[in-house]
Design a protein around this motif. Sequence first.
Motif, mmCIF file in Angstrom:
data_model
loop_
_atom_site.group_PDB
_atom_site.id
_atom_site.type_symbol
_atom_site.label_atom_id
_atom_site.label_comp_id
_atom_site.label_asym_id
_atom_site.label_seq_id
_atom_site.Cartn_x
_atom_site.Cartn_y
_atom_site.Cartn_z
ATOM 1 N N GLN A 8 62.857 38.268 -8.816
ATOM 2 C CA GLN A 8 63.909 39.194 -8.405
ATOM 3 C C GLN A 8 64.039 39.286 -6.882
ATOM 4 O O GLN A 8 64.506 40.287 -6.349
ATOM 5 N N ASN A 9 63.656 38.210 -6.214
ATOM 6 C CA ASN A 9 63.893 38.090 -4.774
ATOM 7 C C ASN A 9 65.307 37.530 -4.628
ATOM 8 O O ASN A 9 65.513 36.321 -4.609
ATOM 9 N N TYR A 10 66.288 38.416 -4.544
ATOM 10 C CA TYR A 10 67.683 37.995 -4.651
ATOM 11 C C TYR A 10 68.143 37.155 -3.464
ATOM 12 O O TYR A 10 69.023 36.297 -3.612
ATOM 13 N N LEU A 14 66.900 33.740 -4.463
ATOM 14 C CA LEU A 14 67.715 33.214 -5.570
ATOM 15 C C LEU A 14 69.071 32.738 -5.062
ATOM 16 O O LEU A 14 69.564 31.678 -5.468
ATOM 17 N N THR A 15 69.670 33.504 -4.168
ATOM 18 C CA THR A 15 70.977 33.144 -3.634
ATOM 19 C C THR A 15 70.897 31.854 -2.821
ATOM 20 O O THR A 15 71.750 30.965 -2.933
ATOM 21 N N GLU A 24 66.327 40.671 -18.016
ATOM 22 C CA GLU A 24 66.181 40.636 -16.557
ATOM 23 C C GLU A 24 65.960 39.203 -16.073
ATOM 24 O O GLU A 24 66.471 38.807 -15.022
ATOM 25 N N THR A 27 69.274 37.405 -16.272
ATOM 26 C CA THR A 27 70.175 37.911 -15.237
ATOM 27 C C THR A 27 69.797 37.325 -13.877
ATOM 28 O O THR A 27 70.668 37.027 -13.049
ATOM 29 N N ALA A 28 68.490 37.137 -13.641
ATOM 30 C CA ALA A 28 68.054 36.464 -12.412
ATOM 31 C C ALA A 28 68.559 35.024 -12.390
ATOM 32 O O ALA A 28 68.966 34.506 -11.346
ATOM 33 N N TYR A 71 71.994 34.550 -10.966
ATOM 34 C CA TYR A 71 72.130 34.435 -9.509
ATOM 35 C C TYR A 71 72.170 32.964 -9.100
ATOM 36 O O TYR A 71 72.959 32.560 -8.240
#
Length: 338
Positions: A190-192, A195-196, A217, A220-221, A224
């Motif tokens: 969940q390090n967005y 991920l981006t 979750e 959903t990750a 990204y």
Amino acid sequence: MIVEMRKGAARESVDGVVARAKSLGLGVQLNLGTDKTVVALLGSNTGQLSPDLFAVLPEVESVTRIMKPYKLAAREFKPFPTVVKSANVEIGGRKLVVMAGPCAVESEAQLFEAARIVKKAGATVLRGGAYKPRTSPFSFQGLEKTGLELLAKAKNEFGMPVISEVVDPRDVENISESVDILQIGARNMQNYALLTAVGRQKKPVLLKRGLSSTIDEWLTAADYLLAGGNDQVILCERGIRTFETSTRFSLDISAIPVIKRFSHLPVVVDPSHAAGHYALVPAMAKAAVAAGADGLLIEVHPNPKEALVDGLQSLTPSDFSRLMEELRVVASAVGREI
């Protein structure tokens, strides 16, 4: 919402759906299949829009509202399984892929010996960590740039694609130049920002499940990564944190069929991190294959007693060779091969 076009729909009709979506302020993601095109409509206000806005457009076959929090990873968006390709290796097809090697790159001699061992036994991807996120700041953090250079050298020497972890968005491009598959570890699921950044790359990426994350979750990750344009995403179940203390983590075997039911993404299993002890790894690996996993990520060290990281859960060369033979039998029983 998901807009499914009729088989053989003209490009003009697809463009019409895209234009309507953009006029409503929605994001668009296309899945261009061999027979038909599926258009994902993305936005926080999709729930307030009527599906009829798109159902009336030319050559639209159906419009479905996806209620799940994940969209692009959903099987509704892509009904057929995704097969991720790295060099001559396919993850998600009939053939099981075994990624094996040391948890951390420690030296050229250690890495090259590990590569020789795992390739001889039948592994097709070499794993090795150049950057190691550790719980303690005083633990070995990896060889970093030197480790990447050794991985690139091993790749050329043994003709195997390599997988290694990326922990910092600033390192994504540099690591992408040296490895074939980018790994996002459980701590960074969940390090967005990461991920981006990885989502902008076109290189295959393996996304590990967070140690306290639900499957929703996790998927959903993955969205990204997919939303950034990277459709080469592999999921990795590596065990979750529960009340049980007899293993390092509790391997969620049920996650494999659940992913297969609700997502098109391939899923591999890391039995090493779940087990925490080499004696438990073979049973977990075989169970994962029997449950439908597309591959395995296994830690193998030439001499686990001298390992700087996770020696207790690393297989010896003889243990790994024996496991590979056993896995071939299990794979054959469920219609797969190694």
